[in-house]
Structure formats: C-alpha cells, structure tokens
Scaffold this motif. Structure first.
Motif, PDB file in Angstrom:
ATOM      1  N   TYR A 450       0.829  -1.210   0.000  1.00  0.00           N
ATOM      2  CA  TYR A 450       0.000   0.000   0.000  1.00  0.00           C
ATOM      3  C   TYR A 450       0.863   1.259   0.000  1.00  0.00           C
ATOM      4  O   TYR A 450       0.649   2.179  -0.788  1.00  0.00           O
ATOM      5  CB  TYR A 450      -0.931  -0.006   1.214  1.00  0.00           C
ATOM      6  N   TYR A 451       1.853   1.321   0.900  1.00  0.00           N
ATOM      7  CA  TYR A 451       2.720   2.499   0.965  1.00  0.00           C
ATOM      8  C   TYR A 451       3.521   2.667  -0.326  1.00  0.00           C
ATOM      9  O   TYR A 451       3.759   3.789  -0.774  1.00  0.00           O
ATOM     10  CB  TYR A 451       3.671   2.397   2.167  1.00  0.00           C
ATOM     11  N   TRP A 452       3.935   1.553  -0.917  1.00  0.00           N
ATOM     12  CA  TRP A 452       4.677   1.619  -2.182  1.00  0.00           C
ATOM     13  C   TRP A 452       3.783   2.169  -3.292  1.00  0.00           C
ATOM     14  O   TRP A 452       4.194   3.030  -4.067  1.00  0.00           O
ATOM     15  CB  TRP A 452       5.198   0.230  -2.537  1.00  0.00           C
ATOM     16  N   ARG A 453       2.557   1.666  -3.349  1.00  0.00           N
ATOM     17  CA  ARG A 453       1.635   2.124  -4.384  1.00  0.00           C
ATOM     18  C   ARG A 453       1.271   3.591  -4.217  1.00  0.00           C
ATOM     19  O   ARG A 453       1.089   4.319  -5.198  1.00  0.00           O
ATOM     20  CB  ARG A 453       0.370   1.264  -4.350  1.00  0.00           C
ATOM     21  N   MET A 454       1.177   4.044  -2.960  1.00  0.00           N
ATOM     22  CA  MET A 454       0.827   5.436  -2.685  1.00  0.00           C
ATOM     23  C   MET A 454       2.032   6.366  -2.772  1.00  0.00           C
ATOM     24  O   MET A 454       1.885   7.591  -2.677  1.00  0.00           O
ATOM     25  CB  MET A 454       0.205   5.546  -1.289  1.00  0.00           C
ATOM     26  N   ALA A 456       4.355   6.628  -0.561  1.00  0.00           N
ATOM     27  CA  ALA A 456       4.590   7.164   0.785  1.00  0.00           C
ATOM     28  C   ALA A 456       5.987   6.749   1.246  1.00  0.00           C
ATOM     29  O   ALA A 456       6.153   5.861   2.092  1.00  0.00           O
ATOM     30  CB  ALA A 456       3.517   6.659   1.750  1.00  0.00           C
ATOM     31  N   TRP A 457       6.988   7.420   0.696  1.00  0.00           N
ATOM     32  CA  TRP A 457       8.371   7.016   0.959  1.00  0.00           C
ATOM     33  C   TRP A 457       8.788   7.308   2.390  1.00  0.00           C
ATOM     34  O   TRP A 457       9.612   6.578   2.959  1.00  0.00           O
ATOM     35  CB  TRP A 457       9.300   7.701  -0.034  1.00  0.00           C
ATOM     36  N   ILE A 458       8.246   8.363   2.977  1.00  0.00           N
ATOM     37  CA  ILE A 458       8.580   8.657   4.377  1.00  0.00           C
ATOM     38  C   ILE A 458       8.048   7.557   5.284  1.00  0.00           C
ATOM     39  O   ILE A 458       8.737   7.090   6.206  1.00  0.00           O
ATOM     40  CB  ILE A 458       8.009  10.031   4.789  1.00  0.00           C
ATOM     41  N   ASP A 459       6.813   7.105   5.042  1.00  0.00           N
ATOM     42  CA  ASP A 459       6.241   6.029   5.846  1.00  0.00           C
ATOM     43  C   ASP A 459       7.030   4.730   5.665  1.00  0.00           C
ATOM     44  O   ASP A 459       7.298   4.022   6.647  1.00  0.00           O
ATOM     45  CB  ASP A 459       4.781   5.811   5.453  1.00  0.00           C
ATOM     46  N   LEU A 460       7.391   4.425   4.426  1.00  0.00           N
ATOM     47  CA  LEU A 460       8.195   3.227   4.180  1.00  0.00           C
ATOM     48  C   LEU A 460       9.559   3.322   4.866  1.00  0.00           C
ATOM     49  O   LEU A 460      10.050   2.355   5.447  1.00  0.00           O
ATOM     50  CB  LEU A 460       8.381   3.022   2.679  1.00  0.00           C
ATOM     51  N   GLY A 461      10.159   4.508   4.792  1.00  0.00           N
ATOM     52  CA  GLY A 461      11.458   4.707   5.435  1.00  0.00           C
ATOM     53  C   GLY A 461      11.370   4.557   6.940  1.00  0.00           C
ATOM     54  O   GLY A 461      12.251   3.965   7.576  1.00  0.00           O
ATOM     55  N   LEU A 462      10.297   5.090   7.524  1.00  0.00           N
ATOM     56  CA  LEU A 462      10.109   4.982   8.972  1.00  0.00           C
ATOM     57  C   LEU A 462       9.905   3.529   9.382  1.00  0.00           C
ATOM     58  O   LEU A 462      10.456   3.068  10.393  1.00  0.00           O
ATOM     59  CB  LEU A 462       8.904   5.835   9.389  1.00  0.00           C
ATOM     60  N   MET A 463       9.113   2.805   8.610  1.00  0.00           N
ATOM     61  CA  MET A 463       8.894   1.386   8.885  1.00  0.00           C
ATOM     62  C   MET A 463      10.205   0.610   8.788  1.00  0.00           C
ATOM     63  O   MET A 463      10.533  -0.201   9.675  1.00  0.00           O
ATOM     64  CB  MET A 463       7.868   0.823   7.894  1.00  0.00           C
ATOM     65  N   PHE A 464      10.973   0.873   7.727  1.00  0.00           N
ATOM     66  CA  PHE A 464      12.235   0.165   7.518  1.00  0.00           C
ATOM     67  C   PHE A 464      13.242   0.512   8.617  1.00  0.00           C
ATOM     68  O   PHE A 464      13.953  -0.368   9.117  1.00  0.00           O
ATOM     69  CB  PHE A 464      12.798   0.534   6.147  1.00  0.00           C
ATOM     70  N   LEU A 465      13.301   1.779   9.010  1.00  0.00           N
ATOM     71  CA  LEU A 465      14.238   2.198  10.055  1.00  0.00           C
ATOM     72  C   LEU A 465      13.920   1.519  11.383  1.00  0.00           C
ATOM     73  O   LEU A 465      14.821   1.043  12.086  1.00  0.00           O
ATOM     74  CB  LEU A 465      14.188   3.722  10.206  1.00  0.00           C
TER      75      LEU A 465
END
Length: 648
Positions: A450-454, A456-465
């Motif tokens: 979902y974040y990839w499709r949207m 939302a790189w900040i959200d993905l980065g926060l999740m990954f961090l």
C-alpha cells in the motif's frame, strides 16, 4: 494495531473519532465548569452517584448484573483462561526470562483490578508478547553485568521495577487526560515495530525449538542479528533431534487444528476447542510417559509457587528503586505500546457491541492494574489483547465478570495445577509463542504494498528504520529512534501555518484560493491577500515570517529559494482571518513583531474578517494601536477598494 492480533477491523477505525468525541463530552460534563457544579455534586446524591460510576465503572454494571449473562461470561472466562495459561507461562519463561509463576500471577491479578476500573466490557488484561520481550531484554542487559548475584531474585526485582513504572506512567497519562496519544504515532512506525517484534520473537524461539539453548548461552549472544547468524551456523549441524521433532510436531499440530477450526466455524463446539491447551497437555503427558528429559529434552521442572521472601511486598523499596533509573526508558516504551494495543482492542469490541469507551479511564485502569500487581514481586506488565478480547466477545463475554472468572481459573492453575506441568517441554512453550508470529505478520505485506503504491516514501522509510534498528540493536532502540523521528515529523508539519493566497474571481467581489480556483486572479499589482486557515499558536507562528516572505517572492508555486523572484515587490498585505478563532500569547507576540517589520518596510497592512475574541486579543497585544482602526476591515473587498482608491 495488535501485538498478538490477526487484524483490526475497519469498523474500529471508522468509529475511533466518534469514541474520542464521546469521551471528551463525557469528561467535560464530569468536570467542574462552574462553582454550582461543585455545590450540586456535594448535595445531590444522584450527581455523586454518576461521578462514582464514571470513575469506577463496575459500580454501574455490578448492581445491574443479570443472571442471564452468567452462562456466557463463565464460558468466555474458561475459554480465555485455556489460552492464557500456556501463553503467560511461555511469555514469562521464554521472553521475560523469569519464573513461570510470575507469568500466571500477571495473567490474573491485573485482570481483577481492571475488571472494576475499566470501561471496556470484553478487554482481557494480561502479559503481552511485545512487552514481555522488552522486559526480557532489560533483564538480560542488567544480568549481563551482575553475574555473581542471585539471578532469579534479581530478575524479579527488575520486572517489578518496570511494571511499577509502566503502571505509574499509564496512571499519570490518564489523570492528565492524555488519552489522545493513540493518534500521535503513525501506522507505519507501529507496523515496523510489530514486524520487528515478530522477527525477534521467531529468532528467540527457534533456538530452544532446535535444542540450542545451552550452546547459545555459552556463546553469550546479544543482538538479534547475532542470533540469526548463530542459527544459520548451528541449526543444521548441532540441533537436538528430539527437541526439534517435538517442537515442529507440536507446531504443525497447532496449525492443522487451527486450520480445521477455520473451515468448520459453523460447528461451535469445534470452533471453541482450546488447541493450545490440548497440545500443552498432550506434550506434557508424552514427556512424562517416555521420560524425554532423560534424553536431553529441556522441561519446565519443579516450580515453587513463591515470588520471593513474601508473596506481597511493597515495590517502593531500596532494591527495586535501585533499578528504576536504568529501566525507565523500557517502562515508558512498554506503557505506550501496551496502551496502543489495549485501546485498539477496546475500541474494536466497543464498536462491535455498541457502547463507548473512555481512553483516559482506560489509561487510569491499566495504570492501577499494573501498580497493584507490582506489589507481588516479579509480575510482568499487563495490557489488553486484541486476540483474547475478540475470543472473549465471540464466546459470549458481555461484562468484566468473564475476566474475573478467567483470573480465578488462572489462580487455581497457579496454586493447584502448576506441579502437574513438571514434564512440560520448554520447546513446546516456544512453539506456543511462535504461533503468534503468524498474526503479527499478517498485515505487513499489505501495508508495504500500500505504501509503495501510494508513494509514501517517508512512511516506508520509517517502517524500515524501525525494523532495522530493532534487529541490529534491540527493539527498544528501534522504537525510540523511530518515535523521535515520528514526533519530529509531526512537529515539522504542525509548525507550518496553513495559509493560501487569494485572488478575485473575475467580475465579482468574491475571493478564492488561486491554486484551487482557475477563475481567481491576483489583479491588483503589489497586493498580496493571505488567508490564514487555522488558529495561531507558538508552534505554527514560529516560521510565519519565512513562509510569508516566500509567498511574497514566489506566490503559491513551490520553488527553490535560489530561483529569482517571480512576483513584483509587495506594497500591501491583506490578512483574511475568518478561520482564526483564537491565538495564544506567544503567537500574538510573534505576529506583532512581524507586523512591526512590515510597517518599517513601508508595507500597508489590512486585517479582515476578524472575529470578536481574536479582536480583543489584538487589542490587548497592542496590534490594534500599531496598525490603527482603519486597518481592520469587514471584508477583503473593503480593504482592496481602499487600496485601489489610493492608487488612483
């Protein structure tokens, strides 16, 4: 979000704001708005009764308890207890690294206290996987530097210190009505945390499932990354055959029974089979019959039903407080994570059964439950569970009587049936926890896609961090780093005052945002009409000067500061303030200084659509005297007509 949940239902998310609004209305009406409220509360028994029922919800449901509810509540209590007993023993021994007795006590005493103070009718309060894991990491870190001490007693002291602090933090958050914190943390952060917890738990439990516990202790592994490397090196060469067969046999049995239950939901007697309890009993009987412990299988062994020198001990002792400072950060994280899990479970059931809950009262109830439980040395922090609470409601639990029945059964197991668990294989306890991983990871792929499709790189980065820091260092470091970044992002976004440039719709006196309405144009040279679209406070006015300057130079277009100005020099600024209901003192001070700078620059200023309350604040702050009464106009059209007349 659920630490041991399958998935949160959409209805919970849709009703979250309504629940919070209802909570705020309830708290407002229960507050002291006028002196007469105090007087009436003291004189009118009905008002006092309402206040007591609000602060102690059990006073509302116990007198009205119906005999028709007993069957469902008793069945729900027995069903949840059958799940909770092996779970709590597993959490205490495998995750928290302390006595299994403390897990059972933590699954009973906090639930009893919450039953009288909580606003949720189905929430089951007991140790959770993530919070127990955090306790275990804190215990391991401190024991690493105290090798010569009594390990068992020290573990109880550390756990008590964490539970006490977590309870006090929860209680104070509720006392100061900070129940809105469940909306502060982003879902991406929580998803990264949950995924990391799932991986950490899986790695932790694979070690005893392969029979590598003693070897791992000899190598003194610290981080999850070290344990992953350890498993890759030794899982296939040094595994213990019997432990491996028993572990994965129990795991496949649990998965098979759970799959069969999902296929046969229409048969209630099959759906309610406590598969975890059955596997625990079966493995214990087989272990005792075939004497697996003589073949090298680790078993639970003899467990004394004691928590130290005395069953009830005040946690406010020198020994406990000695470790309070070093465990405060862990207690704080546990209190936040535990509350988020609890409030989601409570709101989910409230939406399903048609009642409202109070986040602030939930904080107080959870805090009191943990503080009360800390008087029994070694108890683990206890919070609500989405999975157990859902089972509670599905089976028939309609009041907190179900939790009281569950706690009574757990206490009975603690003092009567615990010796029967002597031959229980520890690897089966690890399997019980491993089963939770499936529910923890259920939503992760969906959220990532979902974040990839949207975009939302900040959200993905926060999740990954969050995930990486939790694996490379530990879960505490991961969530602290991400929490700080999340709060900084929140402050950054809230510090930008919502403003827009207005233009006149051709042929009318209507003014619309130029970036929203193609008919709106800035047709008066040198005039900038700004609409401030929110209240002013110390946070969002700090950057007001810089943002206004960018609008003067570049208009509504986002442009790099190195670019040449796109607008002519501003000579008049009109502030449209219809959306401003109030301003705090710091904002008034900053706004005054800003207007004073414009006056020095020779920029003419007008303020329009100003409401009565902000107008009084402008007078008190001296802005009225600074600009003069003629600068305050009813509408933008009035101000522009003065400018146009002056130009002519």
């Amino acid at each position: 979000m659920g630490i041991d949940a399958e998935a949160t239902v959409p209805a919970e998310e849709r009703t979250a704001l309504l629940d919070r609004a209802a909570d705020q209305r309830t708290e407002y009406t229960s507050g002291a708005a006028t002196p007469s409220t105090f007087y009436n509360a003291g004189k009118d028994p009905s008002v006092l009764s309402k206040r007591l029922k609000y602060y102690i919800p059990s006073l509302a449901w116990i007198p009205k308890y119906s005999v028709s509810l007993i069957g469902g509540d008793v069945l729900a209590g027995l069903t949840v207890a059958s799940v909770l007993i092996p779970q709590s023993v597993s959490y205490a021994t495998s995750l928290a690294k302390i006595s299994p007795v403390t897990g059972l006590i933590s699954a009973s005493v906090p639930g009893i206290i919450y039953a009288f103070l909580g606003t949720s009718r189905q929430l089951n309060v007991a140790p959770e996987a993530a919070t127990s894991l955090l306790v275990g990491q804190a215990v391991a870190d401190i024991l690493h530097d105290h090798t010569g001490d009594d390990v068992a007693t020290l573990g109880l002291i550390i756990s008590t210190a964490i539970t006490l602090q977590a309870g006090l933090i929860e209680f104070l958050l509720g006392f100061f009505r900070l129940g809105f914190i469940d909306v502060v943390l982003s879902r991406a952060l929580l998803r990264g945390f949950i995924t990391a917890v799932a991986v950490v738990i899986m790695v932790e439990q694979l070690i005893p499932m392969f029979g590598l516990t003693h070897l791992s202790h000899e190598l003194d592994l610290e981080t999850t990354l070290d344990k992953i490397i350890f498993l890759c090196q030794y899982a296939w060469s040094n595994y213990h055959p019997l432990s491996t067969v028993v572990s994965f046999g129990a795991l496949f049995t649990l998965i098979a029974i759970r799959s069969a239950k999902n296929q046969l939901k229409k048969y209630w007697f099959i759906y309610r089979i406590p598969e975890v309890l059955l596997v625990v009993i079966a493995s214990t009987v087989l272990s005792a019959h075939y004497q697996w412990d003589e073949d090298g299988l680790d078993i639970l062994g003899s467990v004394k039903v004691t928590t130290g020198s005395s069953f009830f001990v005040s946690p406010f002792t020198t020994k406990t407080l000695k470790y309070a400072h070093s465990t405060t950060s862990t207690a704080f994280i546990i209190s936040i994570v535990g509350f988020l899990d609890s409030i989601v479970a409570a709101k989910q059931n409230a939406a399903h059964f048609g009642y409202s809950i109070s986040p602030n009262r939930e904080l107080v109830a959870l805090g009191a439950a943990n503080v009360g439980a800390s008087f029994i040395p070694g108890t683990l922090p206890a919070f609500g569970s989405i999975t157990r609470s859902r089972i509670n409601g599905d089976v028939g639990g309609r009041t907190q009587m179900a939790s009281l029945v569950c706690s009574a059964v757990v206490l009975l197991a603690t003092f009567v049936f615990l010796p029967w668990m002597y031959y229980l294989p520890k690897c089966v306890l690890a399997v019980v926890i491993t089963l939770i991983i499936f529910s923890l990871l259920a939503e992760t792929p969906h959220d990532v896609v979902y974040y990839w499709r949207m975009g939302a790189w900040i959200d993905l980065g926060l999740m990954f961090l969050t995930f990486v820091c939790s694996i490379v260092y530990n879960v505490e470091v991961g969530i602290v780093v991400s929490l700080i970044i999340s709060l900084l992002l929140l402050v950054h976004r809230s510090s930008k005052t919502r403003m827009t440039i207005l233009g006149r719709v051709h042929g009318t006196d209507r003014w619309r945002p130029v970036n929203e309405d193609p008919e709106a144009e800035e047709d008066v040279p040198g005039v900038l009409v700004i609409r401030i679209r929110e209240n002013l406070d110390f946070a969002n006015t700090a950057q007001l000067k810089e943002r206004l300057r960018r609008m003067e130079l570049y208009g509504p277009i986002k442009t790099h500061p190195s670019e040449a100005p796109m607008r002519q020099e501003t000579t008049v600024i009109v502030f449209h303030m219809a959306d401003v209901d109030k301003c705090d003192a710091s904002a008034m001070q900053i706004f005054y200084e800003l207007l004073e700078e414009y006056k020095v620059r020779g920029v003419d200023l007008f303020i329009t659509h100003l409401k009565n309350k902000p107008q009084r604040q402008f007078m008190q702050a001296g802005i009225w005297d600074l600009l003069g009464a003629d600068a305050f106009r009813q509408t933008v059209a009035d101000a522009i007509s003065i400018v146009e007349a002056s130009n002519q």
